[in-house]
Design a protein around this motif. Sequence first.
Motif, mmCIF file in Angstrom:
data_model
loop_
_atom_site.group_PDB
_atom_site.id
_atom_site.type_symbol
_atom_site.label_atom_id
_atom_site.label_comp_id
_atom_site.label_asym_id
_atom_site.label_seq_id
_atom_site.Cartn_x
_atom_site.Cartn_y
_atom_site.Cartn_z
ATOM 1 N N ASP A 180 -1.525 4.984 4.222
ATOM 2 C CA ASP A 180 -2.617 4.665 5.149
ATOM 3 C C ASP A 180 -2.245 5.017 6.586
ATOM 4 O O ASP A 180 -3.055 5.574 7.326
ATOM 5 N N TRP A 181 -1.014 4.697 6.990
ATOM 6 C CA TRP A 181 -0.555 4.971 8.346
ATOM 7 C C TRP A 181 -0.557 6.481 8.620
ATOM 8 O O TRP A 181 -0.925 6.925 9.704
ATOM 9 N N GLN A 182 -0.174 7.276 7.638
ATOM 10 C CA GLN A 182 -0.188 8.732 7.803
ATOM 11 C C GLN A 182 -1.610 9.263 7.981
ATOM 12 O O GLN A 182 -1.808 10.339 8.538
ATOM 13 N N SER A 183 -2.598 8.482 7.545
ATOM 14 C CA SER A 183 -4.012 8.841 7.740
ATOM 15 C C SER A 183 -4.588 8.188 9.002
ATOM 16 O O SER A 183 -5.791 8.260 9.236
ATOM 17 N N GLY A 184 -3.727 7.497 9.764
ATOM 18 C CA GLY A 184 -4.162 6.876 11.015
ATOM 19 C C GLY A 184 -4.728 5.477 10.871
ATOM 20 O O GLY A 184 -5.354 4.967 11.796
ATOM 21 N N ASN A 185 -4.498 4.830 9.724
ATOM 22 C CA ASN A 185 -5.036 3.486 9.493
ATOM 23 C C ASN A 185 -3.923 2.450 9.441
ATOM 24 O O ASN A 185 -2.949 2.622 8.705
ATOM 25 N N TYR A 186 -4.096 1.373 10.196
ATOM 26 C CA TYR A 186 -3.141 0.267 10.165
ATOM 27 C C TYR A 186 -3.309 -0.513 8.865
ATOM 28 O O TYR A 186 -4.430 -0.697 8.381
ATOM 29 N N HIS A 187 -2.175 -0.975 8.302
ATOM 30 C CA HIS A 187 -2.189 -1.737 7.050
ATOM 31 C C HIS A 187 -0.970 -2.649 7.040
ATOM 32 O O HIS A 187 0.149 -2.198 7.258
ATOM 33 N N ILE A 188 -1.194 -3.944 6.801
ATOM 34 C CA ILE A 188 -0.096 -4.889 6.615
ATOM 35 C C ILE A 188 -0.223 -5.514 5.234
ATOM 36 O O ILE A 188 -1.321 -5.713 4.725
ATOM 37 N N ASP A 189 0.912 -5.787 4.616
ATOM 38 C CA ASP A 189 0.985 -6.412 3.301
ATOM 39 C C ASP A 189 1.789 -7.691 3.486
ATOM 40 O O ASP A 189 2.988 -7.644 3.785
ATOM 41 N N LEU A 190 1.135 -8.845 3.357
ATOM 42 C CA LEU A 190 1.740 -10.137 3.682
ATOM 43 C C LEU A 190 2.343 -10.810 2.455
ATOM 44 O O LEU A 190 1.732 -10.840 1.382
ATOM 45 N N TRP A 191 3.540 -11.370 2.634
ATOM 46 C CA TRP A 191 4.263 -12.051 1.564
ATOM 47 C C TRP A 191 3.560 -13.349 1.192
ATOM 48 O O TRP A 191 3.139 -14.117 2.060
ATOM 49 N N THR A 192 3.464 -13.596 -0.114
ATOM 50 C CA THR A 192 2.929 -14.863 -0.628
ATOM 51 C C THR A 192 3.869 -15.410 -1.692
ATOM 52 O O THR A 192 4.639 -14.671 -2.303
ATOM 53 N N GLY A 193 3.779 -16.693 -1.906
ATOM 54 C CA GLY A 193 4.489 -17.313 -3.016
ATOM 55 C C GLY A 193 5.955 -17.584 -2.757
ATOM 56 O O GLY A 193 6.436 -17.570 -1.633
ATOM 57 N N SER A 194 6.651 -17.801 -3.833
ATOM 58 C CA SER A 194 8.047 -18.222 -3.823
ATOM 59 C C SER A 194 9.012 -17.046 -3.668
ATOM 60 O O SER A 194 8.719 -15.932 -4.078
ATOM 61 N N SER A 195 10.166 -17.363 -3.111
ATOM 62 C CA SER A 195 11.257 -16.383 -3.041
ATOM 63 C C SER A 195 12.184 -16.499 -4.243
ATOM 64 O O SER A 195 13.111 -15.718 -4.390
#
Length: 157
Positions: free
Chosen positions: A107-122
């Motif tokens: 997505d970033w290479q196409s100029g779009n910001y994207h974040i992937d947020l951690w959920t759940g247990s470690s």
Amino acid sequence: MPSLIFRALLLALPLSSLASPLTERACSTRSGVTHTFYGFPDNDPPGPATAYNCGGRNYVAGGVGTYTNPLTFASAPGEFTTCEVIYVPYLKKYARFEDYCAQCTTDWQSGNYHIDLWTGSSTVNGGANQIQCENNLTPNAQSIVRQPPSNLAVDCM
């Protein structure tokens, strides 16, 4: 003793270039950021490992979302500064760039910001139920705050 050439170069530099890297930058809001979620079962490889060691976590994803204990988020290299803390208004939580995300990179290479947020247990693999929860949490594009102040509202849930 510094050479005459070195002194001349030093004097020719603008004062702003001598500022500490810790100098605060003004916060800014970025809208239209894709938000997705990941956790133990869909990390690559499955588990809590992160690409960067931030804040003494020793390459383990986590956090509760406060300024001093932000959630881990993954993104594309170069999209954020390693270990950069952002604020996610959609969740009312702080997050820190600690991991790599392949789709974020595309997505970033196409100029779009994207974040992937951690959920759940470690420590526990939440399996299909966790992945379904991540999918249910995924909104349309949202805004983020870069270089946020440390006193924004945080949802403790």
